[in-house]
Write an enzyme that holds these catalytic residues in place. Structure first.
Site, PDB file in Angstrom:
ATOM      1  N   ASP A 137       0.856  -1.190   0.000  1.00  0.00           N
ATOM      2  CA  ASP A 137       0.000   0.000   0.000  1.00  0.00           C
ATOM      3  C   ASP A 137       0.887   1.233   0.000  1.00  0.00           C
ATOM      4  OD1 ASP A 137      -2.330   1.787   0.484  1.00  0.00           O
ATOM      5  OD2 ASP A 137      -3.324  -0.098   0.995  1.00  0.00           O
ATOM      6  N   HIS A 169      -2.643   3.163  -4.800  1.00  0.00           N
ATOM      7  CA  HIS A 169      -2.051   2.769  -3.514  1.00  0.00           C
ATOM      8  C   HIS A 169      -0.634   2.243  -3.723  1.00  0.00           C
ATOM      9  CE1 HIS A 169      -5.470   3.497  -0.906  1.00  0.00           C
ATOM     10  NE2 HIS A 169      -6.272   2.889  -1.767  1.00  0.00           N
ATOM     11  N   GLU A 194      -9.676   2.822  -5.523  1.00  0.00           N
ATOM     12  CA  GLU A 194      -9.284   4.187  -5.180  1.00  0.00           C
ATOM     13  C   GLU A 194      -8.059   4.661  -5.965  1.00  0.00           C
ATOM     14  OE1 GLU A 194     -10.855   4.442  -0.576  1.00  0.00           O
ATOM     15  OE2 GLU A 194      -8.844   3.667  -0.906  1.00  0.00           O
ATOM     16  N   TYR A 206     -16.833  -4.184   7.595  1.00  0.00           N
ATOM     17  CA  TYR A 206     -15.590  -3.487   7.892  1.00  0.00           C
ATOM     18  C   TYR A 206     -15.396  -3.463   9.403  1.00  0.00           C
ATOM     19  CZ  TYR A 206     -13.820  -2.049   3.376  1.00  0.00           C
ATOM     20  OH  TYR A 206     -13.243  -2.051   2.127  1.00  0.00           O
ATOM     21  N   ASP A 251     -12.925  -2.328  11.029  1.00  0.00           N
ATOM     22  CA  ASP A 251     -12.241  -1.157  11.572  1.00  0.00           C
ATOM     23  C   ASP A 251     -13.245  -0.090  11.997  1.00  0.00           C
ATOM     24  OD1 ASP A 251     -12.898  -0.822   8.869  1.00  0.00           O
ATOM     25  OD2 ASP A 251     -11.306   0.627   8.504  1.00  0.00           O
ATOM     26  N   GLU A 303      -5.213   1.435  10.026  1.00  0.00           N
ATOM     27  CA  GLU A 303      -4.734   2.797  10.258  1.00  0.00           C
ATOM     28  C   GLU A 303      -4.721   3.130  11.757  1.00  0.00           C
ATOM     29  OE1 GLU A 303      -6.754   3.167   6.143  1.00  0.00           O
ATOM     30  OE2 GLU A 303      -6.984   1.982   7.972  1.00  0.00           O
TER      31      GLU A 303
END
Length: 752
Positions: A188, A260, A323, A414, A416, A466
């Site tokens: 990434d 990424h 993305e 997800y 996270d 993250e």
């Protein structure tokens, strides 16, 4: 067919019929209780012909409970007819099919594969855990197989790195609950984590960064500490893959492209559209510099994939595809010439060209690609599978066109996201995905017919790191939600019986405690839900425990055992703070606190012209009139998120109402593509059809207010109010996610 026969010499007690619910996760497809019981022995006698590796795993998992010995089939084993179709003609789910028969004479496992036998052992271990204290397991027959062939968990090791031993622990968790796919996110912007011998600078340069972002994104603060170098050697990769294979788990590697890519470009800047220099990202988010689709880039990626495919025997190789900003491609002469030369429509067509090139190469090696749903841009590669994360749309589109899909929508999968009240949880990425929401997910979209539904391979949850600094936090974020995911993937989840599942989860905590796993205890905390009532709102409290244990206050004080007992939803008619906690036997849960700011719109009927994105839609339109002001540092359940869409909300006061002030909040978090509103207009109407503009707010006013909008509209007297909050539109160059649709977040529309 494999059989496990547990034989011992004991006196049998009287037969009994157990009609209790088994504490099994995931719950089997079919359980039939029978007369009799199996007395758990001190010494287990095992058929000596059982598969060696799987049986060794069983012994390790039950170490300390028993001693083991082996017996010959002709002495000890009763013959049992094969139950299933020969292995040569069965699909993945049938390979995982098994049955268990428990009787006074022993326990017999039937399967046609080592994989089925291994899954049966997971069930048997859970049965032993449930009944070890009583010393006897009820006689029963279990017939079981999964509904979905792909039952996966993802782990991002790029934002934060985890050791080989920690990755092995993660794989063990998957095995315990019958998941069969480990998606390993290895590259990434913030780090390259896999040794590639042909390109040593990938790990020499790309596996470290000068510092890391900390705290909420909007704070824009950093720790100032070098991070890395952290990566896995090829020998370590082989070690992990072998470990997973022994647990019948497929490891799917992910090498991100074309976006990424900053960590890779830092090592090999010639693969970019611009000269650089580059460095691995210290922020989270999306960045403009991506792989340039030139021949040397494809040569590089093919060489990388050669080494990756030599290490990972998985059928699918994950190539990312998500993305990918098109900013650099738009400005790149080579890219524009490539678009012309290949008659591509635009840069989205160039992304499709890129993915097609990679797929053709991977297919030539006998493998297939899978990518995030952005690989649909410009047309999907012929044999590609889609991992649908932005919602279910990508999966639906793939299945309808004959492509396989794995469903992993952020709103359900997800991990996270927050799983409890953000005020009492560790800092998380955002969103709100509690245990019951994960459990409610059905991976088969309603839009698909029976034939199209066959293309849904299964379900996966993702853990982006993250905000996850260590492995204890990994455990906290996946447990107990992993248990809900396992039952969804197995196909036995029943949202109507969620409370029964919750009981099994709480019982399973004893096992997690014994293993030293740091699981979230949010399930014990008070869950609050705002609901409309005549003339306003009320606050409904619930818990996994007995409701009579809930105590609450409405004056902001901390509740005690002597505070008011909760029995019905609490009316909220004025600005106040409700605090609540659960008490039982001298123990107390964490205190939950909710502030309410009441205005003339609170609890009133509201409609939206466009609905929020499903990842950020908790409570729907009512969230905008529920009396709760969102925390700008936590994108939890108090915010609604709209990508590329305006918020056009119409509120019905029910009668002509006088007011002079309107307020609402929006967010700015550019790293996550979230931008302040572009403008806003306020309208009034007496009939709900003919609206008159009374106020317009420009971009400068919104920026100066830092998104906290409060405007005087003069004395108004109307039955309806409409607020149009304009999305920022396409993200401009120089910002993360440039050329993509901006997100607009809104929390509450109030009127005084």
């Amino acid at each position: 067919m494999h059989r496990l026969l547990l034989i011992f010499s004991v006196l049998f007690s009287s037969l009994f019929l157990a009609q209790t619910k088994l504490n099994l996760i995931p719950y089997p497809q079919k359980v039939e209780f029978q007369k009799g019981e199996f007395i758990i022995p001190k010494t287990f006698k095992l058929d000596e012909n059982l598969p060696v590796k799987e049986t060794a795993y069983f012994k390790k998992r039950t170490a300390g409970m028993f001693t083991f010995s082996s017996g010959k089939k002709n002495e000890d084993v009763h013959l049992v007819n094969a139950l299933f179709t020969p292995q040569s003609v069965i699909d993945q789910q049938k390979k995982e099919k098994y049955s268990i028969e428990v009787s006074s004479g022993g326990i017999v496992i039937n399967s046609n594969t080592n994989q089925g036998y291994f899954l049966a052992l997971q069930t048997l271990i859970q049965l032993i855990e449930q009944y070890k204290d009583s010393g006897k397991i009820p006689a029963m027959k279990i017939e079981d197989e999964p509904k979905f062939a792909w039952r996966g968990m993802h782990l991002d090791v790029c934002r934060h790195f985890f050791t080989v031993d920690e990755v092995k622990q993660y794989i063990d968790y998957l095995a315990m609950y019958k998941l069969n796919t480990f998606h390993w996110h290895l590259s990434d912007d913030q780090g390259w984590r896999i040794e590639i011998k042909k390109y040593p600078k990938l790990t020499q340069i790309g596996s470290k960064r000068k510092e890391s972002m900390i705290g909420a994104y909007v704070d824009n603060t950093f720790d100032g500490k070098p991070y890395g170098p952290y990566f896995y050697t090829q020998d370590q990769i082989k070690e992990v893959v072998k470990y997973a294979q022994e647990r019948h788990i497929t490891v799917v590697p992910e090498i991100e492209m074309p976006g990424h890519a900053l960590a890779a470009l830092s090592a090999y800047p010639e693969l970019a559209c611009t000269k650089g220099p580059f460095e691995p990202a210290t922020k989270w988010g999306v960045f403009d510099d991506v792989f340039c689709p030139k021949e040397e880039t494809f040569t590089f990626l093919e060489n990388v994939l050669n080494e990756v495919m030599a290490l990972f025997p998985s059928q699918y190789i994950h190539i990312g595809g998500d993305e990918c900003p098109k900013t650099r491609w738009k400005e790149c002469a080579h890219c524009q010439e490539l678009i012309k030369k290949n008659n591509l429509k635009d840069e989205h067509g160039l992304q499709s060209y890129f993915i097609h090139r990679i797929e053709k190469y991977v297919n030539s090696k006998g493998r297939k690609i899978i990518g995030w749903d952005e690989i649909l841009e410009g047309g999907l590669a012929p044999n590609a599978a889609v991992m649908s994360w932005t919602g279910i749309k990508g999966g639906v589109e793939a299945a309808k066109t004959g492509h396989f899909a794995v469903m992993t929508p952020g709103s359900y999968c997800y991990f996270d996201h927050y799983q409890g009240d953000p005020a009492t949880e560790p800092n998380a990425f955002g969103g709100f995905t509690p245990l019951d929401k994960v459990y409610s997910y059905n991976p088969i979209p309603e839009e698909l017919n029976a034939e199209q539904a066959k293309y849904i391979l299964g379900v996966q949850a993702n853990l982006w790191t993250e905000y996850i600094l260590d492995f204890k936090q990994v455990q906290y974020m996946i447990f107990p939600r992993l248990l809900a995911l396992s039952e969804v993937g197995w196909g036995t989840a029943d949202p109507k019986n969620y409370k029964e599942f919750e009981w099994r989860v709480i019982n399973e905590f004893k096992v997690l405690d014994k293993m030293g796993i740091n699981y979230a205890k949010s399930i014990y905390n008070i869950n609050g839900k705002v609901q409309p009532r005549v003339g306003g709102i009320s606050y409904k409290l619930s818990t996994s425990q007995k409701p009579e244990g809930i105590r609450f206050t409405t004056d902001g004080s901390v509740p005690t055992e002597n505070s008011q007992t909760y029995d019905v939803p609490i009316p909220v008619s004025k600005t106040m703070t409700i605090k609540s906690a659960y008490f039982e036997g001298g123990l107390q849960s964490a205190v939950s606190s909710q502030d309410f700011v009441i205005s003339k719109t609170t609890g009133k009927p509201i409609t939206l012209e466009s609905q929020p994105d499903e990842n950020y839609s908790f409570g729907g339109a009512f969230t905008l009139v529920d009396g709760i002001i969102g925390n700008q540092k936590q994108l939890g359940k108090t915010w609604l998120g709209f990508q590329g869409k305006d918020v056009v909300a119409t509120i019905d006061f029910g009668q002509k109402t006088q007011f002079s002030e309107v307020y609402f909040n929006t967010l700015d978090n550019k790293g996550s593509w979230i931008h302040f509103a572009k403008s806003a207009q306020i309208f009034v109407s007496d009939n709900g059809t003919d609206f008159k503009l009374i106020k317009e707010i420009g971009r400068e006013e919104i920026l100066s207010a830092k998104g906290k909008i409060k405007v005087n509209v003069g004395i108004q007297n109307s039955k309806y109010i409409k607020v149009n909050i304009e999305n920022a539109g396409i993200i401009p160059a120089g910002n993360p996610g440039a050329d993509s649709k901006a997100w607009l977040f809104v929390d509450e529309i109030g009127v005084n």
